[in-house]
Design an enzyme around this catalytic site. Structure first.
Site, PDB file in Angstrom:
ATOM      1  N   ARG A   1       8.411 -10.442  -2.554  1.00 40.24           N
ATOM      2  CA  ARG A   1       7.584  -9.249  -2.368  1.00 40.24           C
ATOM      3  C   ARG A   1       6.376  -9.292  -3.299  1.00 40.24           C
ATOM      4  O   ARG A   1       5.270  -8.903  -2.920  1.00 40.24           O
ATOM      5  CB  ARG A   1       8.411  -7.987  -2.594  1.00 40.24           C
ATOM      6  CG  ARG A   1       7.652  -6.716  -2.257  1.00 40.24           C
ATOM      7  CD  ARG A   1       8.560  -5.509  -2.186  1.00 40.24           C
ATOM      8  NE  ARG A   1       9.163  -5.211  -3.476  1.00 40.24           N
ATOM      9  CZ  ARG A   1      10.136  -4.317  -3.658  1.00 40.24           C
ATOM     10  NH1 ARG A   1      10.623  -3.633  -2.640  1.00 40.24           N
ATOM     11  NH2 ARG A   1      10.631  -4.090  -4.852  1.00 40.24           N
TER      12      ARG A   1
ATOM     13  N   LYS B   1       3.775  -3.278  -3.431  1.00 41.50           N
ATOM     14  CA  LYS B   1       4.158  -2.468  -4.586  1.00 41.50           C
ATOM     15  C   LYS B   1       3.019  -2.398  -5.600  1.00 41.50           C
ATOM     16  O   LYS B   1       3.134  -2.892  -6.712  1.00 41.50           O
ATOM     17  CB  LYS B   1       5.432  -3.059  -5.206  1.00 41.50           C
ATOM     18  CG  LYS B   1       6.369  -1.989  -5.751  1.00 41.50           C
ATOM     19  CD  LYS B   1       7.727  -2.549  -6.082  1.00 41.50           C
ATOM     20  CE  LYS B   1       8.571  -1.529  -6.792  1.00 41.50           C
ATOM     21  NZ  LYS B   1       8.828  -0.320  -5.984  1.00 41.50           N
TER      22      LYS B   1
HETATM   23  C1  LIG Z   1       9.764   0.309  -5.415  1.00 44.16           C
HETATM   24  C2  LIG Z   1       9.620   1.267  -4.308  1.00 44.16           C
HETATM   25  C3  LIG Z   1      10.716   1.592  -3.471  1.00 44.16           C
HETATM   26  C4  LIG Z   1      12.093   1.032  -3.693  1.00 44.16           C
HETATM   27  O1  LIG Z   1      12.182  -0.368  -3.440  1.00 44.16           O
HETATM   28  P1  LIG Z   1      13.429  -1.212  -3.989  1.00 44.16           P
HETATM   29  O2  LIG Z   1      13.100  -2.642  -3.673  1.00 44.16           O
HETATM   30  O3  LIG Z   1      14.619  -0.741  -3.215  1.00 44.16           O
HETATM   31  O4  LIG Z   1      13.585  -0.936  -5.446  1.00 44.16           O
HETATM   32  C5  LIG Z   1      10.492   2.483  -2.429  1.00 44.16           C
HETATM   33  N1  LIG Z   1       9.266   3.036  -2.205  1.00 44.16           N
HETATM   34  C6  LIG Z   1       8.195   2.741  -2.979  1.00 44.16           C
HETATM   35  C7  LIG Z   1       6.868   3.348  -2.671  1.00 44.16           C
HETATM   36  C8  LIG Z   1       8.327   1.859  -4.060  1.00 44.16           C
HETATM   37  O5  LIG Z   1       7.263   1.561  -4.852  1.00 44.16           O
END
Ligand SMILES: *Cc1c(COP(=O)(O)O)cnc(C)c1O
Length: 338
Positions: free
Chosen positions: A121, A223
C-alpha cells in the site's frame, strides 16, 4: 547530494555523523547482538496503556534522492528530526503513513500481521504522490529491525501491542510546486493498549452532507497524511478511488467469509445504512469499532441494544485471536520474529 558543501566544517560534521552512526549500528544491529537476548520489560504500567504516544528507544531512518532508490537505512536513537521549513511534506503535503501492530505471543514470540500489505500500500501511495518508496523487502526488514530494537516496549500478551508507524515523506526543500529532491522513510513505534479497554466500544456517527473527506480522482484511496469515516450479510462499499483499502477491512471480510457470512462489496446507500441491524468500522488501531448511532440530517438511528452487536463482537474476537497467535493461522497472515 544537493546542497551538500564540502567545506571542512561539512566534512567534520559528516565524519562525526559517520562515527555516531557506526556506534549506533554496532549497538543496534539486531541480528548480531540481540538474537538471543531477552530484554527487561520497559518500566511502564501495562494495565493502563491507552493510545497516547509513548516514546521508545530506536527509530529507523532511510533516505534517498529524487530519481534514486532507497538504501543504507539504519536504526537511530529515537528523537526529533530536522527538516527544512521548505520541506515538500510541510508545504505541499507530500507524505504518506502506514500503521501496523506487533503482538507478543505466549512463548516470547513476536508476531506481525500482514506487513507485506502495508509495504504494497505504501508503494501504491508513493507512486500516486511521485515519491520513491522502499522495496517490499526493505520495508519488511526495516519493520522487523525496528520492532526487535524496541522489543522491551511490546506489551505483555493480552495487554496491547506495539503500534508501528512507518512514514514516507518529501524531506528535501522545494519552493516551486514540484516533487521534493530528497525523501525520508522513517519508522517509529509506540506501545498501545487495546484501543477500548473491554475490546469493543461503540461510537456515534453523523453523516456529513456538506463536507467531504475525499473526492473522485483525489487521494482518498491512498494513505496520505492529509486524509483526515443484516442478518448474516455484510455490505461495504467497494474499494474504488475514494475508499482507503484497509488491511483490517480486507481481513475482516475474509474472516467473515470463512465464518459463512455473505459479503457484498458494492455501493451502500445512506438509507440502507440507517436500516442495518449492526454497523461497524475497521482499522488497525481499533480493529473493529461498533457504531452506536448514526445521525443523518435530523434523523438519528441507534444500533444494537447495549451498543455492541453480535457480529462486531464475533469478528473482532476472531481477528484479534488470530493476530495474537491464539488461533491457527490458516490464512498465512502471521509473520513470526525470532
Ligand atoms: C488507515 C486507514 C484505515 C484503516 O486501514 P487498516 O489497513 O485497516 O489499518 C481506514 N480508513 C482510512 C482513511 C485510513 O487512513
Amino acid at each position: 547530494m544537493p546542497g551538500c558543501k564540502t567545506t571542512t566544517l561539512g566534512i567534520r560534521i559528516k565524519l562525526r555523523d559517520f562515527i555516531l552512526s557506526l556506534i549506533v549500528r554496532w549497538e543496534t544491529n539486531p541480528s548480531k547482538k540481540w538474537s538471543n537476548v531477552t530484554f527487561e520489560s520497559a518500566d511502564i504500567d501495562w494495565d493502563n496503556l491507552g493510545f497516547r504516544f509513548v516514546p521508545t528507544d530506536y527509530m529507523y531512518v532511510m533516505k534517498c534522492s529524487q530519481g534514486e532508490t532507497f538504501s543504507k537505512g539504519e536504526l537511530q536513537r529515537f528523537g526529533n528530526i530536522e527538516l527544512s521549513p521548505c520541506a515538500g511534506v510541510l508545504n505541499y503535503g507530500q507524505g504518506l503513513f502506514e500503521g501496523l501492530k506487533a503482538y507478543r505471543k505466549h512463548e516470547g514470540y513476536i508476531l506481525l500481521f500482514r506487513p507485506e500489505e502495508n509495504a504494497l500500500r505504501l508503494r501504491m501511495g508513493a507512486e500516486r504522490l511521485c515519491m520513491p518508496a522502499p522495496t517490499m523487502e526493505q520495508f519488511l526488514e526495516a519493520v522487523k529491525a525496528t520492532v526487535l530494537a524496541n522489543q522491551r516496549w511490546i506489551p505483555p500478551t493480552g495487554k496491547g501491542s506495539l503500534y508501528v508507524r512507518p512514514l514516507l515523506m518529501g524531506s528535501g526543500a522545494v519552493l516551486g510546486l514540484a516533487p521534493a529532491p530528497e525523501y525520508t522513510f522513517l519508522i517509529y513505534v509506540s506501545p498501545v493498549g487495546n484501543y477500548f479497554k473491554e475490546g469493543l466500544a461503540p461510537v456515534n456517527l453523523v453523516v456529513e452532507t456538506e463536507m467531504h473527506r475525499a473526492t473522485p480522482g483525489g487521494t482518498g484511496g491512498v494513505k496520505t497524511i492529509g486524509n483526515y469515516a443484516a442478518g448474516n450479510v455484510i455490505s461495504t462499499p467497494a474499494v474504488k478511488g475514494t475508499i482507503l483499502p484497509g488491511i483490517t477491512r480486507k481481513s475482516i471480510l475474509d474472516v467473515a467469509l470463512s465464518q459463512r457470512f455473505k459479503v457484498e462489496e458494492r455501493l451502500v446507500t445512506v438509507e440502507e445504512l440507517l436500516d442495518a441491524d449492526e454497523v461497524f468500522c475497521t482499522g488497525t488501531a481499533v480493529v473493529v469499532t461498533p457504531v452506536g448511532s448514526i445521525t443523518y440530517l435530523d434523523k438519528r438511528v441507534t444500533y444494537g441494544s447495549d451498543g455492541v452487536g453480535r457480529v462486531s463482537q464475533q469478528l473482532y474476537s476472531a481477528l484479534t485471536n488470530l493476530q495474537m497467535g491464539l488461533t491457527e493461522d490458516e490464512m498465512g497472515w502471521i509473520v513470526e520474529l525470532k
